[in-house]
Design a protein around this motif. Structure first.
Motif, PDB file in Angstrom:
ATOM      1  N   ARG A  69       1.200  -1.131   0.175  1.00  0.00           N
ATOM      2  CA  ARG A  69       0.089  -0.067   0.045  1.00  0.00           C
ATOM      3  C   ARG A  69       0.939   1.032   0.059  1.00  0.00           C
ATOM      4  N   SER A  70       0.164   2.246  -0.353  1.00  0.00           N
ATOM      5  CA  SER A  70       0.955   3.442  -0.521  1.00  0.00           C
ATOM      6  C   SER A  70       1.377   4.592   0.707  1.00  0.00           C
ATOM      7  N   HIS A  71       0.491   3.783   1.684  1.00  0.00           N
ATOM      8  CA  HIS A  71       0.101   4.278   2.833  1.00  0.00           C
ATOM      9  C   HIS A  71       0.651   4.262   3.954  1.00  0.00           C
ATOM     10  N   PRO A  72       1.056   4.812   5.034  1.00  0.00           N
ATOM     11  CA  PRO A  72       1.173   3.857   6.412  1.00  0.00           C
ATOM     12  C   PRO A  72       0.500   3.070   6.857  1.00  0.00           C
ATOM     13  N   ALA A  73       0.530   2.136   7.893  1.00  0.00           N
ATOM     14  CA  ALA A  73      -0.187   1.505   8.774  1.00  0.00           C
ATOM     15  C   ALA A  73       0.734   1.378   9.747  1.00  0.00           C
ATOM     16  N   TYR A 130      -5.123   9.457   4.157  1.00  0.00           N
ATOM     17  CA  TYR A 130      -5.166   8.566   4.041  1.00  0.00           C
ATOM     18  C   TYR A 130      -6.317   7.041   4.545  1.00  0.00           C
ATOM     19  N   PRO A 131      -6.408   6.468   4.160  1.00  0.00           N
ATOM     20  CA  PRO A 131      -7.451   5.702   5.155  1.00  0.00           C
ATOM     21  C   PRO A 131      -6.991   4.877   6.990  1.00  0.00           C
ATOM     22  N   LEU A 132      -7.503   4.778   7.976  1.00  0.00           N
ATOM     23  CA  LEU A 132      -6.735   4.229   8.690  1.00  0.00           C
ATOM     24  C   LEU A 132      -6.575   2.912   8.893  1.00  0.00           C
ATOM     25  N   VAL A 133      -5.316   2.139   8.629  1.00  0.00           N
ATOM     26  CA  VAL A 133      -5.031   0.747   8.607  1.00  0.00           C
ATOM     27  C   VAL A 133      -4.700   0.164  10.052  1.00  0.00           C
TER      28      VAL A 133
END
Length: 307
Positions: A63-67, A95-98
């Motif tokens: 994915r392109s964003h942090p988790a 970004y979405p929260l994962v």
């Protein structure tokens, strides 16, 4: 709410990070400090501490964003206030929260705290295999008879075998076994990174509080293993490699290393099968006490903002 101040995982971070993780009730392999540091070369792992809670952030190639891993409050347990912190981080970054590393018990808690807020994703290849340490040592019971047979055959075939604790000094020899393992199995995606991780762990062996074992036949290293504590009752085995040309070498290194793990560690986490059928079969053959799912939670919406 101020953003969290993340900093990279370094060997010098060990005492600060493990003051949370070793007290945690979570037994997931991801929380072993050696894993956090070792795999930082792939996941850019960082951590922050706020409100007496440890937050771990990483970037997955998927994915392109942090988790984030599930936050760990000092003393253990799932925490409610930390969710607001993570939601704030995601909102600031747009970004979405994962959140990853969620066990079934923690999932129940999240569903109770924020009903219907999360989509939960589960991949059985990411589940951890957890064993009773004593059974890995004794290999007792009818279900493990084949493992005892492997040990007996190894001892008969290779009477000149020896076992020794791994140290930073002798760890260099183990890289040759890693290369042989890759020759036998073929190089798959991500295994170049695994070699880098192993080298990283060897380079900081003492600083990371690692322990390991080396199995030799006629003086040659034919297997090695490496691990470290996850919490006060669970020990993690992070790396295990063996030369399959030596029959029973995997079973032998597993048993011998387990016998050196202090008795305070009731459980041994031998990590995931990664969805690989052969690895899954091997892990199941040792009759795990628990196969612990690690679930991903994606925040679908913010209930506090609903009309």
């Amino acid at each position: 709410m101020d953003p969290l101040e993340f900093k990279p995982i370094l060997p010098s971070s060990r005492e600060e990070v493990t003051s949370f993780t070793l007290q945690s009730h979570s037994r997931i392999c991801d929380l072993a400090f050696a894993n956090l540091f070792g795999w930082a070369v792939k996941y850019e792992t960082c951590y922050a501490i706020a409100d007496d809670t440890l937050f771990i952030r990483f970037t997955s190639p998927a994915r392109s964003h942090p988790a984030y891993l599930i936050p760990i409050m000092r003393g253990g347990g799932c925490v409610d206030a930390s969710l607001d912190r993570l939601k704030n981080e995601a909102e600031l970054g747009n970004y979405p929260l994962v959140i990853m590393g969620i066990t079934p018990r923690c999932r129940e808690h999240l569903e109770w705290v924020l009903p219907g807020a999360f989509t939960f994703l589960e991949d059985e290849g990411n589940a951890d295999y957890i064993y009773l340490r004593e059974r890995l040592v004794s290999l007792s019971g009818k279900s493990l008879q084949s493992k005892r047979n492997h040990v007996n055959k190894f001892e008969k075939l290779y009477p000149n075998y020896s076992y020794e604790p791994m140290t930073k000094a002798n760890s260099a020899e183990c890289l040759a076994v890693e290369q042989e393992w890759l020759r036998q199995h073929g190089t798959e995606e991500g295994e170049d990174k695994e070699q880098e991780v192993i080298q990283r762990l060897f380079d900081h062996f003492d600083e990371l509080g690692l322990s390991g074992g080396i199995l030799r036949v006629d003086g040659r290293v034919v297997a090695f293993t490496l691990g470290s504590p996850i919490n006060e009752m669970t020990f993690g085995v992070h790396i295990e490699k063996a030369d399959r040309d030596y029959e029973g070498s995997y079973t032998m290194i597993n048993k011998l290393f387990a016998s050196t793990i202090p008795e305070q560690y009731v459980y041994v986490n031998r990590e995931e099968d990664l969805g690989l059928e052969g690895l899954r079969k091997a892990k199941l053959s040792y009759k795990p006490e628990t196969i612990l799912p690690k679930i991903v939670a994606v925040l679908r919406h913010d209930p506090d903002k609903e009309n």
